[in-house]
Design a protein around this motif. Structure first.
Motif, PDB file in Angstrom:
ATOM      1  N   ARG A 167       6.179  -1.906 -15.204  1.00 27.81           N
ATOM      2  CA  ARG A 167       5.051  -2.693 -15.599  1.00 27.81           C
ATOM      3  C   ARG A 167       4.044  -1.750 -16.201  1.00 27.81           C
ATOM      4  O   ARG A 167       3.614  -2.007 -17.306  1.00 27.81           O
ATOM      5  CB  ARG A 167       4.415  -3.421 -14.433  1.00 27.81           C
ATOM      6  CG  ARG A 167       5.205  -5.047 -13.817  1.00 27.81           C
ATOM      7  CD  ARG A 167       4.187  -5.646 -13.161  1.00 27.81           C
ATOM      8  NE  ARG A 167       3.598  -4.795 -11.816  1.00 27.81           N
ATOM      9  CZ  ARG A 167       4.336  -4.839 -10.705  1.00 27.81           C
ATOM     10  NH1 ARG A 167       5.477  -5.367 -10.556  1.00 27.81           N
ATOM     11  NH2 ARG A 167       3.835  -4.263  -9.561  1.00 27.81           N
ATOM     12  N   ALA A 168       3.877  -0.515 -15.694  1.00 28.50           N
ATOM     13  CA  ALA A 168       2.811   0.400 -16.021  1.00 28.50           C
ATOM     14  C   ALA A 168       3.387   0.740 -17.476  1.00 28.50           C
ATOM     15  O   ALA A 168       2.780   1.047 -18.450  1.00 28.50           O
ATOM     16  CB  ALA A 168       2.724   1.587 -15.318  1.00 28.50           C
ATOM     17  N   ALA A 169       4.811   1.229 -17.683  1.00 27.59           N
ATOM     18  CA  ALA A 169       5.469   1.371 -18.851  1.00 27.59           C
ATOM     19  C   ALA A 169       5.271   0.202 -20.017  1.00 27.59           C
ATOM     20  O   ALA A 169       4.966   0.429 -21.237  1.00 27.59           O
ATOM     21  CB  ALA A 169       7.033   1.740 -18.813  1.00 27.59           C
ATOM     22  N   ASP A 170       5.501  -0.951 -19.610  1.00 29.55           N
ATOM     23  CA  ASP A 170       5.322  -2.237 -20.407  1.00 29.55           C
ATOM     24  C   ASP A 170       3.870  -2.214 -21.028  1.00 29.55           C
ATOM     25  O   ASP A 170       3.729  -2.837 -22.172  1.00 29.55           O
ATOM     26  CB  ASP A 170       5.837  -3.529 -19.815  1.00 29.55           C
ATOM     27  CG  ASP A 170       7.308  -3.394 -19.402  1.00 29.55           C
ATOM     28  OD1 ASP A 170       8.001  -2.735 -20.105  1.00 29.55           O
ATOM     29  OD2 ASP A 170       7.811  -4.205 -18.513  1.00 29.55           O
TER      30      ASP A 170
ATOM     31  N   ARG B 197      10.350  -2.248  -5.004  1.00 27.67           N
ATOM     32  CA  ARG B 197       8.870  -2.430  -5.299  1.00 27.67           C
ATOM     33  C   ARG B 197       8.312  -1.280  -6.372  1.00 27.67           C
ATOM     34  O   ARG B 197       7.498  -1.515  -7.248  1.00 27.67           O
ATOM     35  CB  ARG B 197       8.029  -2.259  -3.997  1.00 27.67           C
ATOM     36  CG  ARG B 197       6.672  -2.872  -3.978  1.00 27.67           C
ATOM     37  CD  ARG B 197       6.222  -3.250  -2.429  1.00 27.67           C
ATOM     38  NE  ARG B 197       6.865  -4.350  -1.910  1.00 27.67           N
ATOM     39  CZ  ARG B 197       7.425  -4.314  -0.794  1.00 27.67           C
ATOM     40  NH1 ARG B 197       7.907  -3.037  -0.263  1.00 27.67           N
ATOM     41  NH2 ARG B 197       8.241  -5.321  -0.416  1.00 27.67           N
ATOM     42  N   VAL B 198       8.536  -0.025  -6.067  1.00 30.65           N
ATOM     43  CA  VAL B 198       8.137   0.863  -6.711  1.00 30.65           C
ATOM     44  C   VAL B 198       8.624   1.074  -8.217  1.00 30.65           C
ATOM     45  O   VAL B 198       7.814   0.934  -9.110  1.00 30.65           O
ATOM     46  CB  VAL B 198       8.277   2.400  -6.095  1.00 30.65           C
ATOM     47  CG1 VAL B 198       7.806   3.457  -7.085  1.00 30.65           C
ATOM     48  CG2 VAL B 198       7.465   2.538  -4.868  1.00 30.65           C
ATOM     49  N   ALA B 199       9.856   0.615  -8.402  1.00 30.44           N
ATOM     50  CA  ALA B 199      10.452   0.777  -9.681  1.00 30.44           C
ATOM     51  C   ALA B 199       9.725  -0.438 -10.505  1.00 30.44           C
ATOM     52  O   ALA B 199       9.628  -0.363 -11.782  1.00 30.44           O
ATOM     53  CB  ALA B 199      12.089   0.415  -9.595  1.00 30.44           C
ATOM     54  N   ARG B 200       9.519  -1.650  -9.985  1.00 28.28           N
ATOM     55  CA  ARG B 200       9.139  -2.618 -10.739  1.00 28.28           C
ATOM     56  C   ARG B 200       7.627  -2.262 -11.283  1.00 28.28           C
ATOM     57  O   ARG B 200       7.074  -2.543 -12.092  1.00 28.28           O
ATOM     58  CB  ARG B 200       8.911  -3.853  -9.958  1.00 28.28           C
ATOM     59  CG  ARG B 200      10.306  -4.767  -9.753  1.00 28.28           C
ATOM     60  CD  ARG B 200      10.060  -6.179  -9.214  1.00 28.28           C
ATOM     61  NE  ARG B 200       9.365  -6.086  -7.788  1.00 28.28           N
ATOM     62  CZ  ARG B 200       9.993  -5.874  -6.857  1.00 28.28           C
ATOM     63  NH1 ARG B 200      11.275  -5.981  -6.496  1.00 28.28           N
ATOM     64  NH2 ARG B 200       9.040  -5.942  -5.665  1.00 28.28           N
ATOM     65  N   SER B 201       6.639  -1.705 -10.661  1.00 29.71           N
ATOM     66  CA  SER B 201       5.424  -1.503 -10.753  1.00 29.71           C
ATOM     67  C   SER B 201       5.447  -0.046 -11.677  1.00 29.71           C
ATOM     68  O   SER B 201       4.729  -0.111 -12.724  1.00 29.71           O
ATOM     69  CB  SER B 201       4.905  -0.718  -9.380  1.00 29.71           C
ATOM     70  OG  SER B 201       3.323  -0.231  -9.813  1.00 29.71           O
ATOM     71  N   LEU B 202       6.559   0.744 -11.704  1.00 30.62           N
ATOM     72  CA  LEU B 202       6.488   1.566 -12.682  1.00 30.62           C
ATOM     73  C   LEU B 202       7.137   1.144 -14.102  1.00 30.62           C
ATOM     74  O   LEU B 202       6.344   1.438 -15.244  1.00 30.62           O
ATOM     75  CB  LEU B 202       7.493   2.673 -12.469  1.00 30.62           C
ATOM     76  CG  LEU B 202       7.248   3.737 -11.184  1.00 30.62           C
ATOM     77  CD1 LEU B 202       8.306   4.664 -10.939  1.00 30.62           C
ATOM     78  CD2 LEU B 202       5.937   4.794 -11.959  1.00 30.62           C
TER      79      LEU B 202
ATOM     80  N   MET C 119       0.723  -1.387  -0.031  1.00 37.71           N
ATOM     81  CA  MET C 119       0.082   0.085   0.102  1.00 37.71           C
ATOM     82  C   MET C 119       0.802   1.269   0.072  1.00 37.71           C
ATOM     83  O   MET C 119       0.495   2.029  -0.740  1.00 37.71           O
ATOM     84  CB  MET C 119      -0.959   0.106   1.299  1.00 37.71           C
ATOM     85  CG  MET C 119      -2.134  -1.021   1.140  1.00 37.71           C
ATOM     86  SD  MET C 119      -2.793  -0.949  -0.254  1.00 37.71           S
ATOM     87  CE  MET C 119      -4.137   0.819  -0.180  1.00 37.71           C
ATOM     88  N   GLY C 120       1.758   1.310   1.134  1.00 35.68           N
ATOM     89  CA  GLY C 120       2.711   2.429   0.909  1.00 35.68           C
ATOM     90  C   GLY C 120       3.515   2.684  -0.391  1.00 35.68           C
ATOM     91  O   GLY C 120       3.466   3.913  -0.828  1.00 35.68           O
ATOM     92  N   ALA C 121       3.943   1.580  -1.025  1.00 37.74           N
ATOM     93  CA  ALA C 121       4.556   1.936  -2.388  1.00 37.74           C
ATOM     94  C   ALA C 121       3.573   2.408  -3.290  1.00 37.74           C
ATOM     95  O   ALA C 121       4.031   3.215  -4.167  1.00 37.74           O
ATOM     96  CB  ALA C 121       5.113   0.393  -2.807  1.00 37.74           C
TER      97      ALA C 121
ATOM     98  N   ALA D  35       8.006   7.627 -16.365  1.00 34.84           N
ATOM     99  CA  ALA D  35       8.215   6.406 -15.343  1.00 34.84           C
ATOM    100  C   ALA D  35       9.403   6.791 -14.889  1.00 34.84           C
ATOM    101  O   ALA D  35       9.838   6.774 -13.601  1.00 34.84           O
ATOM    102  CB  ALA D  35       8.210   5.012 -16.037  1.00 34.84           C
ATOM    103  N   GLU D  36      10.670   7.204 -15.507  1.00 35.76           N
ATOM    104  CA  GLU D  36      12.051   7.662 -15.037  1.00 35.76           C
ATOM    105  C   GLU D  36      11.832   9.100 -14.240  1.00 35.76           C
ATOM    106  O   GLU D  36      12.555   8.965 -13.274  1.00 35.76           O
ATOM    107  CB  GLU D  36      12.893   7.690 -16.020  1.00 35.76           C
ATOM    108  CG  GLU D  36      13.305   6.626 -17.042  1.00 35.76           C
ATOM    109  CD  GLU D  36      14.016   6.781 -18.127  1.00 35.76           C
ATOM    110  OE1 GLU D  36      14.503   7.851 -18.361  1.00 35.76           O
ATOM    111  OE2 GLU D  36      14.354   5.602 -18.712  1.00 35.76           O
TER     112      GLU D  36
END
Length: 288
Positions: free
Chosen positions: A54-57, A47-52, A16-18, A66-67
């Motif tokens: 995925r959103a870009a992909d 965790r945040v980097a992976r989510s960003l 949730m925090g991420a 994302a960057e």
């Protein structure tokens, strides 16, 4: 962007925090995430980097955006790094003592007397957390839903001390800055969504517990018979059975209504570590 809230802090870098930190950074806000220590802070960043990524992909966010969002994020192991924030959102484990300690500390650390201290709790009274500070009028609930970057709702929860100005600023932040839909709730356990949702989930647990129907049939019945996107036991697994049990206990403590009491099967599953998707097994079995 709201003019008043430009620097945000998030306490807790779990799921949730991420997610809260990510949507703040994507909205262009200077965001600091505080975890228990440097190691946990690195995990939160990953965790945040992976989510960003995925959103870009998936085409939900372009690569440069994302960057830029990741560049707006700072991850730390010290609450002191939140001193200059305009808004701090607490998103740690659903435990009243842990949250109270954090609010007591934030009250001494956050320098701006007009800063808002918010909790992402799903069931703990906002008043209890506000009274751990000397600024209960600036404390409220900002209850996001999982996954935060996808789910459009935020509950704005006001205690008896929360001022209209504080509530209005939080609602403007949720709507205008983050692009969420905001609904308001009084400070009662479960607020709007969980006060309606949890009895439904518990009824499904009792149905499976009694042998009335299998977990698979309970879920299929609600998905195919009521057009729900996910059956109640699958949803409980997704939320986490420990979280469902915790919210149920808070609701029962407040209202003393039998429909809020966590069934014995749910309590035993939590004791056994069968927590749903995050443990690989709950009412259903998950791989990967």
């Amino acid at each position: 962007m709201t003019s008043g809230i430009q620097r945000v802090g998030v306490v807790g870098g779990g799921q949730m925090g991420a997610g809260i930190a990510e949507v703040c950074a994507r909205a262009g806000l200077d965001t600091v995430v505080c975890e228990a220590d440097a190691t946990a802070a690195r995990r939160a960043r990953d965790r945040v980097a992976r989510s960003l990524e995925r959103a870009a992909d998936r085409g939900k966010l372009d690569g440069p955006a994302a960057e830029d969002a990741l560049a707006r994020l700072v991850f730390t192991g010290s609450l002191d790094d939140l001193a200059d924030r305009h808004l701090v959102v607490e998103a740690v484990i659903e435990n009243a003592e842990a949250k109270t300690e954090i609010f007591h500390a934030l009250d001494k650390i956050v320098e701006d007397p007009g800063a808002i201290l918010a909790t992402n709790t799903s069931s703990i009274p906002v008043m209890r957390l506000g009274m751990a500070t000397g600024r209960a009028d600036r404390v409220l609930g900002l209850h996001f839903f999982n996954p935060v970057p996808v789910m459009p709702l935020v509950e704005i929860v006001t205690s008896l001390h929360t001022t209209a100005e504080t509530a209005a600023a939080a609602e403007e932040f949720a709507r205008q800055t983050l692009g969420k839909t905001a609904i308001r709730s009084k400070d009662r356990a479960g607020f709007v969504v969980n006060a309606l949702l949890i009895p439904y989930l518990l009824a499904a647990v009792r149905m499976a517990e009694s042998g009335f129907a299998t977990a698979a049939d309970v879920d299929a019945g609600m998905e195919l018979g009521c057009a729900h996107p996910m059956g109640p036991l699958k949803l409980a697994d997704l939320i986490g059975l420990d979280t469902v049990a915790s919210i149920a206990e808070s609701l029962y403590e407040e209202f003393k209504e039998p429909l809020y009491a966590p069934p014995p099967l749910l309590q035993r599953m939590v004791e056994a570590g069968l927590l749903g998707r995050k443990s690989g097994r709950g009412f259903h079995v998950y791989e990967g």
